[in-house]
Design a protein around this motif. Structure first.
Motif, PDB file in Angstrom:
ATOM      1  N   THR A 226       9.540  36.860  21.914  1.00 39.56           N
ATOM      2  CA  THR A 226       8.670  37.667  22.781  1.00 39.56           C
ATOM      3  C   THR A 226       9.287  37.893  24.157  1.00 39.56           C
ATOM      4  O   THR A 226       8.739  38.611  24.978  1.00 39.56           O
ATOM      5  CB  THR A 226       7.293  36.995  22.939  1.00 39.56           C
ATOM      6  OG1 THR A 226       7.478  35.676  23.485  1.00 39.56           O
ATOM      7  CG2 THR A 226       6.592  36.901  21.598  1.00 39.56           C
ATOM      8  N   LYS A 227      10.432  37.257  24.407  1.00 41.34           N
ATOM      9  CA  LYS A 227      11.221  37.511  25.611  1.00 41.34           C
ATOM     10  C   LYS A 227      12.644  37.051  25.328  1.00 41.34           C
ATOM     11  O   LYS A 227      12.905  36.388  24.310  1.00 41.34           O
ATOM     12  CB  LYS A 227      10.647  36.803  26.828  1.00 41.34           C
ATOM     13  CG  LYS A 227      10.809  35.291  26.806  1.00 41.34           C
ATOM     14  CD  LYS A 227      10.302  34.672  28.120  1.00 41.34           C
ATOM     15  CE  LYS A 227      10.660  33.197  28.204  1.00 41.34           C
ATOM     16  NZ  LYS A 227      10.225  32.597  29.475  1.00 41.34           N
ATOM     17  N   ASP A 228      13.580  37.391  26.173  1.00 43.00           N
ATOM     18  CA  ASP A 228      14.954  36.933  25.986  1.00 43.00           C
ATOM     19  C   ASP A 228      15.007  35.409  26.085  1.00 43.00           C
ATOM     20  O   ASP A 228      14.416  34.810  26.997  1.00 43.00           O
ATOM     21  CB  ASP A 228      15.876  37.533  27.047  1.00 43.00           C
ATOM     22  CG  ASP A 228      16.151  39.018  26.828  1.00 43.00           C
ATOM     23  OD1 ASP A 228      15.683  39.559  25.797  1.00 43.00           O
ATOM     24  OD2 ASP A 228      16.831  39.627  27.671  1.00 43.00           O
ATOM     25  N   ILE A 229      15.712  34.764  25.135  1.00 45.25           N
ATOM     26  CA  ILE A 229      15.773  33.302  25.065  1.00 45.25           C
ATOM     27  C   ILE A 229      17.233  32.856  25.144  1.00 45.25           C
ATOM     28  O   ILE A 229      17.983  32.999  24.180  1.00 45.25           O
ATOM     29  CB  ILE A 229      15.143  32.781  23.751  1.00 45.25           C
ATOM     30  CG1 ILE A 229      13.704  33.276  23.602  1.00 45.25           C
ATOM     31  CG2 ILE A 229      15.214  31.258  23.703  1.00 45.25           C
ATOM     32  CD1 ILE A 229      13.092  32.957  22.247  1.00 45.25           C
ATOM     33  N   PRO A 230      17.676  32.295  26.285  1.00 42.26           N
ATOM     34  CA  PRO A 230      19.034  31.740  26.364  1.00 42.26           C
ATOM     35  C   PRO A 230      19.114  30.462  25.524  1.00 42.26           C
ATOM     36  O   PRO A 230      18.152  29.698  25.437  1.00 42.26           O
ATOM     37  CB  PRO A 230      19.219  31.429  27.855  1.00 42.26           C
ATOM     38  CG  PRO A 230      18.090  32.125  28.555  1.00 42.26           C
ATOM     39  CD  PRO A 230      16.962  32.216  27.570  1.00 42.26           C
ATOM     40  N   TYR A 231      20.274  30.214  24.926  1.00 45.42           N
ATOM     41  CA  TYR A 231      20.428  29.010  24.102  1.00 45.42           C
ATOM     42  C   TYR A 231      21.861  28.495  24.170  1.00 45.42           C
ATOM     43  O   TYR A 231      22.797  29.228  24.512  1.00 45.42           O
ATOM     44  CB  TYR A 231      20.047  29.290  22.640  1.00 45.42           C
ATOM     45  CG  TYR A 231      21.026  30.191  21.914  1.00 45.42           C
ATOM     46  CD1 TYR A 231      22.091  29.657  21.186  1.00 45.42           C
ATOM     47  CD2 TYR A 231      20.897  31.574  21.962  1.00 45.42           C
ATOM     48  CE1 TYR A 231      22.993  30.481  20.534  1.00 45.42           C
ATOM     49  CE2 TYR A 231      21.789  32.407  21.307  1.00 45.42           C
ATOM     50  CZ  TYR A 231      22.840  31.847  20.596  1.00 45.42           C
ATOM     51  OH  TYR A 231      23.743  32.659  19.952  1.00 45.42           O
ATOM     52  N   THR A 232      22.013  27.203  23.869  1.00 41.28           N
ATOM     53  CA  THR A 232      23.324  26.585  23.712  1.00 41.28           C
ATOM     54  C   THR A 232      23.418  26.039  22.300  1.00 41.28           C
ATOM     55  O   THR A 232      22.422  26.005  21.559  1.00 41.28           O
ATOM     56  CB  THR A 232      23.534  25.436  24.719  1.00 41.28           C
ATOM     57  OG1 THR A 232      22.586  24.392  24.426  1.00 41.28           O
ATOM     58  CG2 THR A 232      23.320  25.911  26.145  1.00 41.28           C
ATOM     59  N   LEU A 233      24.606  25.568  21.920  1.00 42.86           N
ATOM     60  CA  LEU A 233      24.811  25.012  20.579  1.00 42.86           C
ATOM     61  C   LEU A 233      24.855  23.495  20.587  1.00 42.86           C
ATOM     62  O   LEU A 233      25.038  22.882  19.544  1.00 42.86           O
ATOM     63  CB  LEU A 233      26.096  25.579  19.963  1.00 42.86           C
ATOM     64  CG  LEU A 233      26.140  27.096  19.801  1.00 42.86           C
ATOM     65  CD1 LEU A 233      27.443  27.512  19.129  1.00 42.86           C
ATOM     66  CD2 LEU A 233      24.946  27.603  19.009  1.00 42.86           C
ATOM     67  N   GLY A 234      24.688  22.901  21.749  1.00 40.91           N
ATOM     68  CA  GLY A 234      24.701  21.445  21.842  1.00 40.91           C
ATOM     69  C   GLY A 234      25.722  20.982  22.859  1.00 40.91           C
ATOM     70  O   GLY A 234      26.654  21.705  23.229  1.00 40.91           O
ATOM     71  N   GLU A 235      25.564  19.755  23.307  1.00 45.93           N
ATOM     72  CA  GLU A 235      26.433  19.191  24.337  1.00 45.93           C
ATOM     73  C   GLU A 235      27.882  19.164  23.868  1.00 45.93           C
ATOM     74  O   GLU A 235      28.198  18.650  22.787  1.00 45.93           O
ATOM     75  CB  GLU A 235      25.968  17.765  24.673  1.00 45.93           C
ATOM     76  CG  GLU A 235      26.731  17.140  25.823  1.00 45.93           C
ATOM     77  CD  GLU A 235      26.224  15.742  26.162  1.00 45.93           C
ATOM     78  OE1 GLU A 235      26.885  15.068  26.968  1.00 45.93           O
ATOM     79  OE2 GLU A 235      25.171  15.346  25.628  1.00 45.93           O
ATOM     80  N   GLY A 236      28.753  19.749  24.665  1.00 49.60           N
ATOM     81  CA  GLY A 236      30.179  19.730  24.348  1.00 49.60           C
ATOM     82  C   GLY A 236      30.607  20.721  23.290  1.00 49.60           C
ATOM     83  O   GLY A 236      31.786  20.740  22.901  1.00 49.60           O
ATOM     84  N   ILE A 237      29.682  21.550  22.796  1.00 52.63           N
ATOM     85  CA  ILE A 237      30.030  22.518  21.756  1.00 52.63           C
ATOM     86  C   ILE A 237      30.096  23.908  22.394  1.00 52.63           C
ATOM     87  O   ILE A 237      29.105  24.380  22.959  1.00 52.63           O
ATOM     88  CB  ILE A 237      28.995  22.519  20.620  1.00 52.63           C
ATOM     89  CG1 ILE A 237      28.899  21.123  19.993  1.00 52.63           C
ATOM     90  CG2 ILE A 237      29.358  23.550  19.554  1.00 52.63           C
ATOM     91  CD1 ILE A 237      27.818  21.002  18.936  1.00 52.63           C
TER      92      ILE A 237
END
Length: 355
Positions: A226-237
């Motif tokens: 419902t809005k732009d969602i920033p994401y990471t793949l995990g610590e150190g990845i």
């Protein structure tokens, strides 16, 4: 009181492998024999250094031949991709194999793989065990154990709930989050073979109740951001990005095992990228939920403990590691061949109670 020690090789040191490696280093009945790694920066590092622990004297290597020659009781295989040919080489070298990558419980669909593994076990007088938390504990041992509290079982539902925003994983991109919803529904990122990796767990429960699994049907629905969602793949990845508004931010897979012409055992997978999705599905905290429908009805949730922010983490990957790691003494002491949870019986882990 003296305890038998088991020499173990840790194969791969990703998220699952690191949890297992720490267990082996700290468990008094385990002697770490070797560590296999793939990243150049990990080669020749002490196993303890890989975890920020004191030195162990065991150096990580990418030399498969060197590890096959080692004197060891068992290999815990925690690489992402299964390798049946490598399993067979290890088994023939006299090493038992426990793997979190599968294959898991024997079914006709994977008969060729299990036949190869059985032959290697005979040649090496060794045992093979595939296990994890799902496929594994939450979808077979747990519901089958809960049937002991039932007078009549009408239906079993096993639900995996993961907030992948709070619990980042490399699978976020692999699973197609951020794709166009219609395109994903027409061409899912998850392999069509995936339900059959879980078939053995379903069959274990159903056959344990004296019935036969007739077929598996599947269904997929998606939720949108419902809005732009920033994401990471995990610590150190490395990696990560933004899931754009209107693209896939939630997936619900439903796999159903049929018995006597009716749905009997249903696996649900609710994977969402936080709370800014629609529909929300009311999935709640990350957990494994087992619901036993019948008389008397009951349900059990398996979830991580409450953290400082009042929320619960998803511990599926650590549990995957520990399901295999704690089974190693039992697998080493078992008969040769493929051994399932049923063959091993009630596992009694060693070395967990420490001063």
């Amino acid at each position: 009181m003296s305890q038998k020690k088991y020499r173990v090789i840790q194969w791969a040191t990703g998220t699952v492998g690191k949890v297992a490696l720490k267990h082996f280093i700290e468990n008094p009945v385990i002697e770490l024999a070797g560590v296999y790694v793939t990243k150049p920066e990990k080669i020749n590092k002490d196993a303890g250094e890989l975890l920020g622990l004191p030195p162990t004297g065991v150096l990580a290597t990418n030399d498969i031949e060197e590890l096959i020659k080692l004197d060891a009781d068992c290999v815990f295989f925690a690489a992402l991709i299964q390798d049946v040919d490598l399993y067979c080489r290890l088994l023939r070298s006299g090493k038992n194999v426990v793997t979190a990558a599968g294959p898991f419980n024997p079914t006709e669909r994977y008969r060729d793989q299990f036949d190869k593994i059985e032959a290697a076990c005979r040649d090496g007088n060794t045992s093979y065990h595939g296990c994890g938390v799902h496929p594994g504990f939450s979808g077979d041992i747990l519901p089958l154990t809960l049937t002991r509290l039932m007078d009549r079982v009408d239906c079993i539902e096993v639900t995996e709930i993961i907030d992948k925003l709070r619990n980042p994983m490399i699978y976020t991109e692999v699973m197609g989050f951020g794709r166009d919803p219609d395109e994903l529904l027409a061409n899912p990122s998850r392999s069509p073979e995936a339900p059959f990796a879980f078939e053995g767990s379903m069959a274990m429960v159903i056959e344990g109740l004296g019935k036969k699994l007739e077929k598996i049907t599947t269904k997929l629905e998606v939720a949108k951001a419902t809005k732009d969602i920033p994401y990471t793949l995990g610590e150190g990845i490395p990696g990560g990005g933004i899931i754009r508004t209107g693209t896939v931010a939630g997936q619900h897979f439903e796999w159903t095992a049929w018995v006597d012409g009716a749905p009997f055992m249903i696996y649900h997978f609710y994977w969402v990228m936080g709370e800014d999705v629609e529909p929300k599905w009311n999935s709640g905290d990350s957990c494994y939920l087992v619901q036993m429908h019948g008389n008397p009805p009951l349900e059990v949730r398996v979830m991580g403990g409450t953290e400082a922010d009042g929320r619960r983490p998803f511990n599926g990957l650590p549990w995957t590691a520990l399901m295999g790691a704690t089974a190693i003494p039992a697998v080493c002491d078992a008969r040769s061949g493929v051994v399932t949870h049923i063959d091993l019986g009630v596992i009694q882990p060693r070395g967990l109670v420490r001063a």
